[in-house]
Design a protein around this motif. Structure first.
Motif, PDB file in Angstrom:
ATOM      1  N   ASP A   1      21.075  41.479  85.486  1.00  0.00           N
ATOM      2  CA  ASP A   1      21.760  40.654  84.494  1.00  0.00           C
ATOM      3  C   ASP A   1      22.396  39.436  85.156  1.00  0.00           C
ATOM      4  N   ILE A   2      22.561  38.372  84.360  1.00  0.00           N
ATOM      5  CA  ILE A   2      23.250  37.169  84.838  1.00  0.00           C
ATOM      6  C   ILE A   2      24.672  37.192  84.303  1.00  0.00           C
ATOM      7  N   PHE A   3      25.632  36.908  85.171  1.00  0.00           N
ATOM      8  CA  PHE A   3      27.041  36.970  84.797  1.00  0.00           C
ATOM      9  C   PHE A   3      27.753  35.669  85.143  1.00  0.00           C
ATOM     10  N   ALA A   4      28.804  35.398  84.362  1.00  0.00           N
ATOM     11  CA  ALA A   4      29.775  34.381  84.744  1.00  0.00           C
ATOM     12  C   ALA A   4      30.857  35.113  85.524  1.00  0.00           C
ATOM     13  N   ILE A   5      31.156  34.621  86.727  1.00  0.00           N
ATOM     14  CA  ILE A   5      32.029  35.352  87.658  1.00  0.00           C
ATOM     15  C   ILE A   5      33.163  34.451  88.119  1.00  0.00           C
ATOM     16  N   HIS A   6      34.358  35.012  88.142  1.00  0.00           N
ATOM     17  CA  HIS A   6      35.490  34.336  88.776  1.00  0.00           C
ATOM     18  C   HIS A   6      35.661  34.973  90.148  1.00  0.00           C
ATOM     19  N   ALA A   7      35.135  34.282  91.156  1.00  0.00           N
ATOM     20  CA  ALA A   7      35.141  34.796  92.522  1.00  0.00           C
ATOM     21  C   ALA A   7      36.161  34.038  93.356  1.00  0.00           C
ATOM     22  N   PRO A   8      36.479  34.560  94.547  1.00  0.00           N
ATOM     23  CA  PRO A   8      37.441  33.881  95.411  1.00  0.00           C
ATOM     24  C   PRO A   8      37.042  32.446  95.747  1.00  0.00           C
ATOM     25  N   LEU A  33      31.497  31.007  89.171  1.00  0.00           N
ATOM     26  CA  LEU A  33      30.079  31.025  89.491  1.00  0.00           C
ATOM     27  C   LEU A  33      29.259  31.636  88.366  1.00  0.00           C
ATOM     28  N   VAL A  34      27.987  31.264  88.345  1.00  0.00           N
ATOM     29  CA  VAL A  34      26.992  31.946  87.522  1.00  0.00           C
ATOM     30  C   VAL A  34      25.964  32.526  88.483  1.00  0.00           C
ATOM     31  N   ARG A  35      25.829  33.842  88.476  1.00  0.00           N
ATOM     32  CA  ARG A  35      24.935  34.507  89.411  1.00  0.00           C
ATOM     33  C   ARG A  35      24.248  35.702  88.746  1.00  0.00           C
ATOM     34  N   ARG A  36      23.106  36.043  89.312  1.00  0.00           N
ATOM     35  CA  ARG A  36      22.395  37.238  88.892  1.00  0.00           C
ATOM     36  C   ARG A  36      22.810  38.406  89.784  1.00  0.00           C
ATOM     37  N   ASP A  90      34.299  42.032  96.465  1.00  0.00           N
ATOM     38  CA  ASP A  90      34.955  43.211  95.894  1.00  0.00           C
ATOM     39  C   ASP A  90      35.961  42.834  94.820  1.00  0.00           C
ATOM     40  N   ASP A  91      36.596  41.685  94.983  1.00  0.00           N
ATOM     41  CA  ASP A  91      37.633  41.278  94.033  1.00  0.00           C
ATOM     42  C   ASP A  91      37.129  40.291  92.987  1.00  0.00           C
ATOM     43  N   ALA A  92      35.782  40.155  92.835  1.00  0.00           N
ATOM     44  CA  ALA A  92      35.225  39.235  91.835  1.00  0.00           C
ATOM     45  C   ALA A  92      35.468  39.786  90.427  1.00  0.00           C
ATOM     46  N   GLN A  93      35.820  38.900  89.539  1.00  0.00           N
ATOM     47  CA  GLN A  93      36.059  39.277  88.142  1.00  0.00           C
ATOM     48  C   GLN A  93      34.894  38.795  87.290  1.00  0.00           C
ATOM     49  N   ILE A  94      34.241  39.734  86.591  1.00  0.00           N
ATOM     50  CA  ILE A  94      33.152  39.362  85.687  1.00  0.00           C
ATOM     51  C   ILE A  94      33.751  38.880  84.373  1.00  0.00           C
ATOM     52  N   LEU A  95      33.504  37.615  84.051  1.00  0.00           N
ATOM     53  CA  LEU A  95      34.021  37.045  82.804  1.00  0.00           C
ATOM     54  C   LEU A  95      33.170  37.446  81.605  1.00  0.00           C
ATOM     55  N   PHE A 149      32.403  25.540  86.495  1.00  0.00           N
ATOM     56  CA  PHE A 149      31.800  26.382  87.518  1.00  0.00           C
ATOM     57  C   PHE A 149      31.450  25.514  88.718  1.00  0.00           C
ATOM     58  N   VAL A 150      31.782  25.999  89.931  1.00  0.00           N
ATOM     59  CA  VAL A 150      31.462  25.257  91.143  1.00  0.00           C
ATOM     60  C   VAL A 150      30.573  26.142  92.016  1.00  0.00           C
ATOM     61  N   ASP A 151      29.505  25.594  92.498  1.00  0.00           N
ATOM     62  CA  ASP A 151      28.594  26.328  93.373  1.00  0.00           C
ATOM     63  C   ASP A 151      28.868  25.905  94.809  1.00  0.00           C
ATOM     64  N   GLY A 152      29.769  26.613  95.445  1.00  0.00           N
ATOM     65  CA  GLY A 152      30.138  26.279  96.818  1.00  0.00           C
ATOM     66  C   GLY A 152      31.244  25.249  96.845  1.00  0.00           C
ATOM     67  N   GLY A 153      31.862  25.076  97.963  1.00  0.00           N
ATOM     68  CA  GLY A 153      32.919  24.080  98.097  1.00  0.00           C
ATOM     69  C   GLY A 153      34.249  24.597  97.603  1.00  0.00           C
TER      70      GLY A 153
END
Length: 298
Positions: free
Chosen positions: A241-248, A252-255, A280-285, A174-178
């Motif tokens: 809820d907190i989710f693991a997300i595959h975003a563009p 990420l891990v976000r609430r 809009d195109d984020a995938q919740i893992l 998981f990368v937070d930014g960059g």
């Protein structure tokens, strides 16, 4: 009186099957032998065999009867001390006759051998039998306690510790930014979770994964470098809820949150991170269920 070589053993009346039968009739409040068999569970043929042979039942049978009726073995066998006697390992080392106190079958046998050369003393024999009975009573009591302990331990294990289920540890970064990192699904190990715990949270181990976290966006809730368990079956967005997300922009891990207009947001528990719109195109893992971190670095 019976003779066995040079040893004479006097047969005492209170050790006959007749006397035992009378005690059993009294203990089970039986009107007759048929009533006794029905109330005690002793077979009619077994009872008949005792009478015909003028023999006593096995010690295990006598122990069972004493346990069920709440009387002492001394009473059933010798006709005395109706109340159960608890064996005390701290009793005096000598009995009332000045003989060594007998506390085990081995000691009983040694004592009998020591007395045999000059003929058995019937009083000594009676005390020897009583000592064996007391030792057997103590053994029976301790075995009952052991069975209860094992039963309780087994019940506890059945609900909490048995049938642990493995959850794959998946190599995800998981990368937070960059710059975004590629999503990988390589299994690098397994962690085992109690079935009772999985059931409590409605989890299927085969549909969960343990993954590592990079970045401090969710501190102090999820620490940088921690492991998290995600439930891949729960991929529906829900505020709070907190989710693991595959975003563009990466993994990420976000609430999940929402603004006053109901627009979905990605929230960070770390106040130094800014709130972002939910892509809009984020995938919740999967939903984050559990987290842990090793504190020792070396």
């Amino acid at each position: 009186m019976r003779k066995n070589g040079n040893t004479k053993i006097r047969k005492r009346e209170n050790m006959t099957s007749k006397q035992l039968l009378e005690r059993l009739m009294d203990l089970f409040d039986a009107k007759n032998e048929s009533d006794l068999c029905e109330k005690s569970g002793i077979g009619r043929s077994t009872l008949g065999s005792w009478k015909r042979r003028d023999s006593l039942p096995k010690l295990s049978v006598i122990i069972d009867i004493a346990d069920r009726t709440g009387v002492s073995l001394d009473y059933l066998v010798l006709g005395r001390d109706r109340q159960p006697t608890t064996y005390d390992p701290d009793t005096p080392t000598e009995d009332s006759r000045g003989l060594p106190a007998i506390t085990s079958v081995k000691e009983v046998m040694a004592a009998i051998k020591a007395q045999s050369a000059g003929g058995l003393d019937t009083g000594f024999l009676e005390e020897t039998v009583a000592a064996v009975v007391r030792a057997e009573t103590e053994l029976h009591t301790r075995m009952a306690a052991l069975r209860e302990y094992l039963s309780d331990a087994s019940a506890l294990a059945a609900t909490q510790f048995v049938d642990p289920q493995p959850v794959d540890v998946v190599e995800l970064a998981f990368v937070d930014g960059g710059e975004a990192e590629a999503l990988t699904e390589e299994v690098t190990g397994r962690l085992w979770f109690r079935q009772a715990w999985l059931n409590e949270y409605g989890l299927d181990a085969s549909r969960c994964a343990v993954i590592g976290v990079k970045g401090d966006s969710m501190e102090p809730t999820v620490m940088e470098g921690a492991k998290i368990l995600i439930d891949r079956m729960r991929s529906d967005w829900r505020a709070g809820d907190i989710f693991a997300i595959h975003a563009p922009n990466g993994l990420l891990v976000r609430r999940a949150g929402a603004d006053t207009d109901g627009k979905a947001l990605m929230l960070s528990d770390n106040p130094s991170w800014e709130t972002e719109a939910w892509p809009d195109d984020a995938q919740i893992l999967g939903r984050v269920i559990w987290t842990a971190k090793t504190l020792v670095t070396e």
